[in-house]
Design a protein around this motif. Structure first.
Motif, PDB file in Angstrom:
ATOM      1  N   THR A  57       0.852  -1.196   0.000  1.00  0.00           N
ATOM      2  CA  THR A  57       0.000   0.000   0.000  1.00  0.00           C
ATOM      3  C   THR A  57       0.880   1.235   0.000  1.00  0.00           C
ATOM      4  N   GLU A 114      -8.804  -3.932   0.834  1.00  0.00           N
ATOM      5  CA  GLU A 114      -8.256  -2.588   0.589  1.00  0.00           C
ATOM      6  C   GLU A 114      -7.940  -2.398  -0.888  1.00  0.00           C
ATOM      7  N   ASP A 141      -9.453   0.392  -3.319  1.00  0.00           N
ATOM      8  CA  ASP A 141      -8.556   1.242  -4.130  1.00  0.00           C
ATOM      9  C   ASP A 141      -8.987   1.266  -5.595  1.00  0.00           C
ATOM     10  N   ASN A 174     -10.413   4.535  -7.591  1.00  0.00           N
ATOM     11  CA  ASN A 174      -9.770   4.977  -8.812  1.00  0.00           C
ATOM     12  C   ASN A 174     -10.757   5.012  -9.976  1.00  0.00           C
TER      13      ASN A 174
END
Ligand code: ARG
Length: 486
Positions: free
Chosen positions: A374, A384, A388, A392
């Motif tokens: 990360t 996670e 993400d 995005n």
């Protein structure tokens, strides 16, 4: 090919040619669909040039009415290939007679194939790398099922290893009550204990002792274990569900322990078990090995079961349960030695007659080519990574932000799955969220978009799968490809 062959047979008979015609798929798709190279062979016998022989055969075939339903164009191509282009009607009639959407793949097969993938470890968080096994395994299972095999799949939980003893140790140290064991606590305690064990041999021994006692059926420990497992597996199921990955059974190392005794007896009967420094091992190397293969560790010196023990036991369990013809294991490539040892032991002890295949995969790396981290530098949890990707994707366009959550999640999973599956399986690959989220190019969103668009065109124009109009040469060559799927 059969229809063309019949025409050639008749022509050969009329011409007094005494061989069986050989028609094959064209290797020059730009020129024809099928070809026949017999003229070269015949040139020696008939003392004529291949071109002349080709023309002779073509004339004979073209004369017949029967050829009109099969052949659109037939010609000789220097220095003597006979090129054949088939009729549109034949293409379409044949396609429509196939079992759409199986395109001629025979649906029923006798074999049962057992898939072992997923392999999440209870009490440990699911990391990015844990996405590969479920994604690849599930894809393989779908392909085998589509091809007509009976498939069985098991998640093979990693639920009797050292991490369980470590978490139990933490629970007792922290004086945790059963109802205080939740996901948050597990996420915190496992990394802490795993770190401690690396620096404190004493604690590590105690954790191993707890693992061993649990394996032997300690009722008090099992109470805690059941809660740990329940909390952890609930989360694993939630994430795997999100990925659209499913399993027939949720067995694991722990449930296989019941079969260890049977395996041990069978290994003993064949005289395969040996003692080495207190531990029980099986020699698996053979004379043909370029490098000697280390022995399989069956039990530790205190009698505790380890990774190989439970894998052998679960094979015994699966054989008793559905006796598969083939096993496919999807796991990190770095486990290939382990699986080689297990498979060899299976064969030596005759635990199963099946074939065994290890399907290893590479690592998910970050843009720097090192294992994915990360922004904060930790190994990210799978959830996670998913969020993400979602963030995005939402940031790409205002429209994306307006999509409903269900659709968004499907796209997120599409991005991840496509990114994973488009690579050669054994290669490490670089996870580049921006690249994988693009709506053009080789990406999940692009495939999803194409699929939706095709469906919309088909629906709006009420196009049947293979209507009689062949729109253009691309359409035609696609149809020819479909005809020739084996
Ligand atoms: N739990 C294992 C790991 O995280 C993977 C399990 C693979 N399957 C098996 N039958 N060993 O490494």
């Amino acid at each position: 090919i059969k229809k063309i062959t019949v025409l050639f047979e008749q022509a050969y008979k009329n011409l007094g040619i005494d061989i069986a015609p050989k028609i094959v798929l064209s290797n020059r798709e730009d020129l024809c669909d099928y070809q026949c190279d017999d003229a070269f062979k015949l040139a020696k016998v008939l003392h004529k040039s291949p071109i002349d022989i080709g023309n002779m055969i073509i004339d004979e075939i073209s004369k017949t009415d029967a050829s009109k339903d099969v052949i659109e164009k037939i010609e000789v191509y220097t220095p003597g290939f006979i090129n054949i282009r088939i009729c549109a009607k034949l293409i379409n009639d044949t396609l429509n007679s196939l079992t759409v959407p199986h395109f001629g793949i025979p649906e029923e097969k006798q074999e049962t194939v057992f898939f072992d993938y997923g392999g999440p470890n209870v009490a440990k968080p699911l990391h990015v790398g844990h996405s590969r096994s479920p994604i690849i395994g599930d894809a393989l299972k779908r392909i085998y099922a589509y091809a007509g095999y009976t498939t069985k799949s098991d998640v093979h939980l990693g639920d009797s290893g050292l991490q369980i003893g470590q978490v139990l140790y933490g629970i007792f140290r922290d004086n945790k009550q059963l109802d205080e064991i939740d996901l948050e606590y597990l996420d915190k305690i496992y990394p802490e204990m795993s770190g401690l064990c690396k620096v404190d041999e004493g604690i590590k021994n105690k954790c191993e002792e707890l693992t061993f006692r649990l394996q032997k059926g300690d009722a008090e420990l099992e109470k805690y274990y059941n809660v740990i497992k329940n909390v952890s597996v609930t989360e694993i199921k939630r994430v795997f569900d999100l990925l659209g990955v499913s399993f027939d059974t949720w067995e694991g190392e722990f449930t296989s322990l019941k079969f260890v005794d049977t395996v041990e007896r069978k290994l003993n009967e064949k005289g395969l078990l040996q003692k080495s420094q207190g531990a029980t091992i099986v020699e698996v190397s053979t004379e043909d090995d370029k490098k000697p293969l280390p022995p399989l560790l069956f039990k530790k010196s205190n009698g505790a079961c380890i990774y190989a023990t439970t894998d052998l036991a679960s094979i015994e369990q699966r054989v008793q349960d559905c006796n598969p013809d083939k096993f496919i294991y999807v796991a990190d490539l770095r486990q290939s030695l382990h699986f080689e040892q297990v498979f060899r032991t299976v064969k030596k002890a005759d635990l199963s007659k099946a074939t065994f295949e290890f399907c290893g995969f590479g690592t998910v790396n970050g843009k720097d080519g090192k294992p994915f981290k990360t922004r904060a530098g930790n190994t990210p949890k799978l959830v996670e990574l998913l969020s993400d990707i979602k963030e995005n994707f939402i940031s790409l366009k205002a429209e994306n932000a307006q999509m409903n959550d269900d659709d968004l999640n499907k796209i997120v999973v599409g991005i991840l799955k496509f990114a994973d599956l488009q690579n050669y399986r054994e290669k490490d690959y670089i996870f580049d969220v921006e690249q994988f989220s693009k709506v053009v190019g080789k990406t999940g969103p692009y495939i999803m978009y194409t699929y939706l668009r095709l469906n919309k065109i088909i629906l709006e124009n009420q196009i049947t799968p293979f209507n009689d109009t062949i729109y253009n040469e691309y359409d035609r060559s696609l149809r020819i490809k479909l005809l020739n799927i084996k």
